[in-house]
Design a protein around this motif. Structure first.
Motif, PDB file in Angstrom:
ATOM      1  N   UNK A  61      -3.016   0.458   0.844  1.00  0.00           N
ATOM      2  CA  UNK A  61      -3.290   1.725   0.167  1.00  0.00           C
ATOM      3  C   UNK A  61      -2.172   2.695   0.529  1.00  0.00           C
ATOM      4  N   UNK A  62      -1.819   3.504  -0.433  1.00  0.00           N
ATOM      5  CA  UNK A  62      -0.774   4.499  -0.201  1.00  0.00           C
ATOM      6  C   UNK A  62      -1.299   5.552   0.758  1.00  0.00           C
ATOM      7  N   UNK A  63      -0.469   5.924   1.704  1.00  0.00           N
ATOM      8  CA  UNK A  63      -0.875   6.964   2.651  1.00  0.00           C
ATOM      9  C   UNK A  63       0.243   8.006   2.650  1.00  0.00           C
ATOM     10  N   UNK A  64       0.089   8.977   1.784  1.00  0.00           N
ATOM     11  CA  UNK A  64       1.167   9.946   1.597  1.00  0.00           C
ATOM     12  C   UNK A  64       1.423  10.784   2.832  1.00  0.00           C
ATOM     13  N   UNK A  65       2.693  11.002   3.146  1.00  0.00           N
ATOM     14  CA  UNK A  65       3.046  11.916   4.238  1.00  0.00           C
ATOM     15  C   UNK A  65       3.573  13.183   3.572  1.00  0.00           C
ATOM     16  N   UNK A  75       2.131   3.392   4.024  1.00  0.00           N
ATOM     17  CA  UNK A  75       1.209   2.419   3.431  1.00  0.00           C
ATOM     18  C   UNK A  75       0.333   1.877   4.549  1.00  0.00           C
ATOM     19  N   UNK A  76      -0.953   1.852   4.286  1.00  0.00           N
ATOM     20  CA  UNK A  76      -1.857   1.322   5.307  1.00  0.00           C
ATOM     21  C   UNK A  76      -2.620   0.146   4.712  1.00  0.00           C
ATOM     22  N   UNK A  77      -3.289  -0.575   5.580  1.00  0.00           N
ATOM     23  CA  UNK A  77      -4.197  -1.614   5.111  1.00  0.00           C
ATOM     24  C   UNK A  77      -5.608  -1.066   5.251  1.00  0.00           C
ATOM     25  N   UNK A 185     -11.907   6.516   5.114  1.00  0.00           N
ATOM     26  CA  UNK A 185     -10.942   6.676   4.026  1.00  0.00           C
ATOM     27  C   UNK A 185     -11.186   8.000   3.311  1.00  0.00           C
ATOM     28  N   UNK A 186     -10.098   8.634   2.881  1.00  0.00           N
ATOM     29  CA  UNK A 186     -10.205   9.977   2.319  1.00  0.00           C
ATOM     30  C   UNK A 186     -10.347  10.030   0.816  1.00  0.00           C
ATOM     31  N   UNK A 187     -10.036   8.920   0.114  1.00  0.00           N
ATOM     32  CA  UNK A 187     -10.132   9.008  -1.347  1.00  0.00           C
ATOM     33  C   UNK A 187     -10.663   7.723  -1.970  1.00  0.00           C
ATOM     34  N   UNK A 188     -11.126   7.882  -3.194  1.00  0.00           N
ATOM     35  CA  UNK A 188     -11.722   6.746  -3.889  1.00  0.00           C
ATOM     36  C   UNK A 188     -10.623   5.918  -4.560  1.00  0.00           C
ATOM     37  N   UNK A 189     -10.586   4.643  -4.242  1.00  0.00           N
ATOM     38  CA  UNK A 189      -9.554   3.777  -4.821  1.00  0.00           C
ATOM     39  C   UNK A 189     -10.232   2.505  -5.322  1.00  0.00           C
ATOM     40  N   UNK A 190      -9.763   2.028  -6.469  1.00  0.00           N
ATOM     41  CA  UNK A 190     -10.292   0.749  -6.975  1.00  0.00           C
ATOM     42  C   UNK A 190      -9.445  -0.369  -6.371  1.00  0.00           C
ATOM     43  N   UNK A 191      -9.923  -0.935  -5.281  1.00  0.00           N
ATOM     44  CA  UNK A 191      -9.140  -1.980  -4.607  1.00  0.00           C
ATOM     45  C   UNK A 191      -9.394  -3.362  -5.178  1.00  0.00           C
ATOM     46  N   UNK A 192     -10.641  -3.561  -5.640  1.00  0.00           N
ATOM     47  CA  UNK A 192     -11.030  -4.896  -6.084  1.00  0.00           C
ATOM     48  C   UNK A 192     -10.988  -4.941  -7.614  1.00  0.00           C
ATOM     49  N   UNK A 193     -10.208  -5.858  -8.144  1.00  0.00           N
ATOM     50  CA  UNK A 193     -10.107  -5.991  -9.590  1.00  0.00           C
ATOM     51  C   UNK A 193     -10.714  -7.337  -9.986  1.00  0.00           C
ATOM     52  N   UNK A 194     -11.661  -7.259 -10.885  1.00  0.00           N
ATOM     53  CA  UNK A 194     -12.358  -8.490 -11.260  1.00  0.00           C
ATOM     54  C   UNK A 194     -11.418  -9.421 -12.018  1.00  0.00           C
ATOM     55  N   UNK A 414      -0.639   1.202  10.758  1.00  0.00           N
ATOM     56  CA  UNK A 414      -1.447   1.923   9.760  1.00  0.00           C
ATOM     57  C   UNK A 414      -1.759   3.342  10.189  1.00  0.00           C
ATOM     58  N   UNK A 415      -1.177   3.820  11.256  1.00  0.00           N
ATOM     59  CA  UNK A 415      -1.600   5.165  11.652  1.00  0.00           C
ATOM     60  C   UNK A 415      -0.766   6.201  10.934  1.00  0.00           C
ATOM     61  N   UNK A 416      -1.446   7.108  10.275  1.00  0.00           N
ATOM     62  CA  UNK A 416      -0.774   8.129   9.490  1.00  0.00           C
ATOM     63  C   UNK A 416      -0.313   9.275  10.370  1.00  0.00           C
ATOM     64  N   UNK A 417      -1.083   9.562  11.393  1.00  0.00           N
ATOM     65  CA  UNK A 417      -0.776  10.711  12.248  1.00  0.00           C
ATOM     66  C   UNK A 417      -0.157  10.173  13.533  1.00  0.00           C
ATOM     67  N   UNK A 418       1.176  10.145  13.582  1.00  0.00           N
ATOM     68  CA  UNK A 418       1.819   9.411  14.679  1.00  0.00           C
ATOM     69  C   UNK A 418       1.567   9.968  16.086  1.00  0.00           C
TER      70      UNK A 418
END
Ligand code: BGC
Length: 766
Positions: A61-65, A75-77, A185-194, A414-418
């Motif tokens: 998932x994108x993790x914007x700085x 980018x995090x997992x 997680x902070x936002x809704x993301x469609x991770x699973x695609x049928x 995966x840590x956004x806040x170093x």
């Protein structure tokens, strides 16, 4: 009720309680985990985290700085919520079953830790006056970890008629998110695609792909009535990502109808052909009687409880909490090397399924002492991601060595806040420490040869590159220790002491392998030479460890004592945890600790300091620690016991042992706190038991809180199984299996042949 049973009678339907119950009664086996939501769902407007997870299966998932500085992670997992197969709805003569309508005459939820099942049983009267007993049993199999089995039992109590059961298999699912909480997680993301949905042999299959990581997962579901003659009609309907099987059942008063719902999950991180293997497994599992599956689960658990026996006498509630914690460790831990153990296990989405240092410092001790295979898997996982750790070190500008990611699933950071992420370099020392701890407890030099020593050498190299010489001492700057309310400091005591240990053991393991003629592989893979090993030792001897003459304590770091003191005793309830109410910079400028830091260093590396320094440091840090982290109170308990403050140890131990069952941190809805669970185990074994396994050998220093009558535990040491039984009068140590051992009890040496029984010492440790 015995300690292996957790039961909630007439449980509350309050939404917060339901969320908590989803976590506490989740089913997991180390591969998959399913939250304990109601099969039929909740009413509109209720929130729920209806999750099913696979350990080690992830999407990116994108993790914007906000500011794109060089090397910041973007980018995090994230762990994925996969197909919902827990949904089953019921209609009685057209009336829909819901605990929120009609009358719940009686209800209970049970976790049975010997059978490895949960159940929900409800005696319900519909608005139209129909009474039924519904009993739903769930099991995440330890024998075949792809299997999740639901058994839905229905007994009409005062009527004959028809019921309609609809068992759903829902592929279109999303992860939970909360924009206001940094711990999920902070936002809704469609991770699973049928991908595809199909039927085969009466079972439904859904194959889905992850949106970014290129992984797939197949869920397969088969429903089967135990007595098919009760079914009047049934049919399976399919659409993309959704399968529904409807059963029309003839109900006869007082006669049970039972439906078995088999779910098999296979993902591409663990299986080469998820769809093919899901089919194979589903067919094999449904071909055997369900009874055999339940019996297999019980046998697995019999063996598990036998090796890790732990019992406190005289406090049933606490004993159950401890048993619960140990069980959750088993439910959460991977059984292979593709995964690890997430901070929340497989019980929720807190911390997004990431693995932290929690594994090495809080959870591995339990497995090292009770289940070597799982311990090797956990270390083996770190070996699998060693290359990522090397890359991570290069990314951070180090010319050599391995820096383990602070939080990860597949190996990259995966840590956004170093400041309280990547900067926590101690994780590399923690990993090395756990390898040495495994070696000291098992004597398994072969495992060191295969992978352990390489980890220790590569992490040692990191310190060599990171540190610098100043006035004859080796300093480590700009790192964060365990305490996340104090970030980016110079010479964090914990980190430095661990780095020193890491350097010494890199040289020692190399030496031992050489002596045994087994060092060639290590030398070849790492290029390690005698000269480099000598440099490790020379550097270790010079590592700077902060000490304050006036206070007689080890300051947490170079600047800790210069800061203003935060009056921890005056923090109002609504201000806790501080991290949700104060800017990080404000916290960093105070002497205020989220968790044990130097106190933890004193526990694991006691030999580094005299007892007086350890005692004074404990008193000092206790005053400035909020225990906002769940990783804290267990360590304070262990060290209080070590210092002879048994009452205090008892208090902290209770906080730790009951943390999730009492929702003490108010966030158990996001998942259990696995590190703390391991910590509460350590509280008995290392704390009250005073067990230590060091290079010098095995030792015990038992004490007993006045509230208990005694306790016992079992552990593995080298080739032996040893049991320790403590009562008010005596300490008995029995060699259950294996060869005789030297053991030090209260500083006196013994040889354990069969059994040693000595009087308990009052004020042990003081
Ligand atoms: C703690 C860390 C821990 C993480 C995951 C944080 O609150 O401060 O030490 O690794 O939780 O459990």
């Amino acid at each position: 009720m015995d300690k292996y049973t957790l039961c909630a009678e007439d449980f509350s339907l309050d939404n917060q309680e339901l969320l908590l119950g989803e976590t506490l009664f989740h089913n997991a086996n180390g591969y998959l985990g399913v939250r304990g939501c109601f099969e039929e769902g909740y009413p509109q407007g209720f929130s729920q985290v209806r999750g099913t997870y696979i350990n080690g299966f992830y999407d990116f998932a994108y993790m914007g700085q906000a500011e794109k500085l060089h090397g910041l992670v973007e980018e995090k997992q994230t762990i994925l919520n996969v197909a919902d197969t827990q949904t089953i709805t019921l209609k009685l003569e057209g009336e829909t079953f819901s605990m929120f309508e009609g009358t719940v005459m009686k209800s209970r939820r049970v976790l049975d830790m010997r059978k490895g099942i949960t159940l929900r049983e409800i005696w319900w009267e519909s608005p139209g006056g129909r009474q039924v007993r519904i009993k739903i049993t769930r099991m995440a199999s330890f024998v075949d970890t792809s299997l999740f089995l639901v058994r839905y039992e229905l007994e009409p109590l005062n009527f004959d008629g028809t019921a309609e059961l609809v068992s759903a298999h829902i592929g279109d699912v999303k992860n939970f998110f909360d924009p206001n909480d940094p711990r999920v997680a902070g936002e809704e993301i469609q991770h699973i695609l049928i991908g595809e949905t199909w039927e085969d042999g009466g079972a439904s299959y859904i194959l889905s792909n992850t949106s970014k990581s290129g992984k797939t997962v197949c869920s397969a579901v088969k429903n089967a009535a135990e007595e098919p003659e009760q079914v009047e009609a049934h049919g399976l309907s399919l659409e993309k990502g959704l399968a529904r099987e409807t059963f029309r059942v003839k109900l006869v008063r007082r006669k049970c109808f039972r439906l078995l719902k088999y779910t098999v999950l296979c993902d591409s991180c663990h299986f080469a052909d998820p769809a093919g293997q899901a089919k194979e497994k589903l067919e094999a599992l449904t071909a055997q009687p369900a009874k055999a599956l339940y019996e297999g689960q019980e046998r697995y658990l019999d063996a598990f409880w036998d090796t890790c026996e732990i019992d406190v006498y005289g406090d049933g509630e606490l004993n159950r909490a401890l048993t619960y914690n140990v069980y959750q460790l088993l439910q959460s831990v991977t059984k292979d090397r593709y995964g690890n153990i997430a901070a929340k296990g497989l019980s929720g989405e807190g911390y997004e399924g990431h693995y932290f240092w929690d594994t090495e410092m809080y959870i591995l001790p339990f497995f090292t002492l009770t289940n070597r295979e799982i311990a090797r898997n956990l270390i083996g996982y770190r070996y699998q991601i060693l290359e990522n750790a090397r890359e991570n070190a290069r990314q951070m500008g180090h010319k050599q060595g391995a820096l383990y990611p602070w939080r990860t699933i597949m190996g990259s950071e995966c840590s956004g806040y170093f400041p309280s992420g990547t900067a926590a370099y101690h994780i590399s020392g923690d990993v090395a420490y756990s390898v040495v701890a495994y070696y000291l407890a098992s004597g398994d030099l072969e495992f060191m040869e295969q992978c352990g020593a390489e980890i220790v050498v590569e992490t040692a190299r990191l310190w060599m590159d990171l540190g610098c010489w100043y006035q004859g001492k080796f300093h480590i700057n700009e790192v964060t220790g365990p305490d996340e309310y104090t970030c980016m400091v110079n010479n964090n005591y914990y980190t430095n002491a661990l780095a020193k240990y890491n350097l010494i053991w890199a040289a020692k393991l190399y030496g031992r392998l050489k002596e045994a003629g087994k060092a060639d592989g290590l030398a070849e893979r790492t290029g390690l030479t005698d000269g480099e090993a000598e440099a490790f030792v020379k550097t270790a001897e010079a590592v700077f460890l902060p000490y304050d003459e006036e206070l007689g304590i080890n300051p947490q770091d170079d600047s800790f004592l210069q800061k203003k003191l935060w009056d921890v005793s005056a923090i109002p309830e609504e201000d806790k945890p501080l991290l949700l109410h104060h800017h990080p910079l404000e916290l960093y400028r105070y002497q205020v600790c989220k968790q044990a830091d130097t106190v933890l260093a004193h526990f694991i590396l006691e030999e580094e300091e005299d007892l007086e320094t350890i005692r004074k440091s404990y008193a000092y840090y206790e005053k400035v620690t909020t225990h906002d982290s769940s990783l804290s109170s267990c360590i304070f308990s262990i060290m209080a016991a070590r210092l002879g403050m048994v009452e205090k140890a008892y208090g902290y131990f209770g906080d730790s042992a009951k943390m999730d069952l009492y929702n003490a941190h108010k966030n158990t809805k996001d998942g259990i706190h696995t590190a703390n669970m391991g910590g509460s185990y350590m509280g008995i074994v290392y704390g009250f038991g005073g067990l230590r396994i060091r290079e010098q050998g095995l030792s015990l220093r038992p004490c007993l809180p006045k509230q208990w009558e005694g306790y016992h535990f079992r552990f593995l040491y080298e080739d032996s199984v040893i049991e320790v039984r403590i009562s008010r009068e005596t300490c008995a140590v029995t060699l259950l299996r294996g060869t005789e051992k030297e053991i030090v009890i209260y500083d006196r040496p013994y040889v354990l042949r069969d059994r040693i029984e000595i009087p308990m010492e009052q004020g042990a440790g003081e």
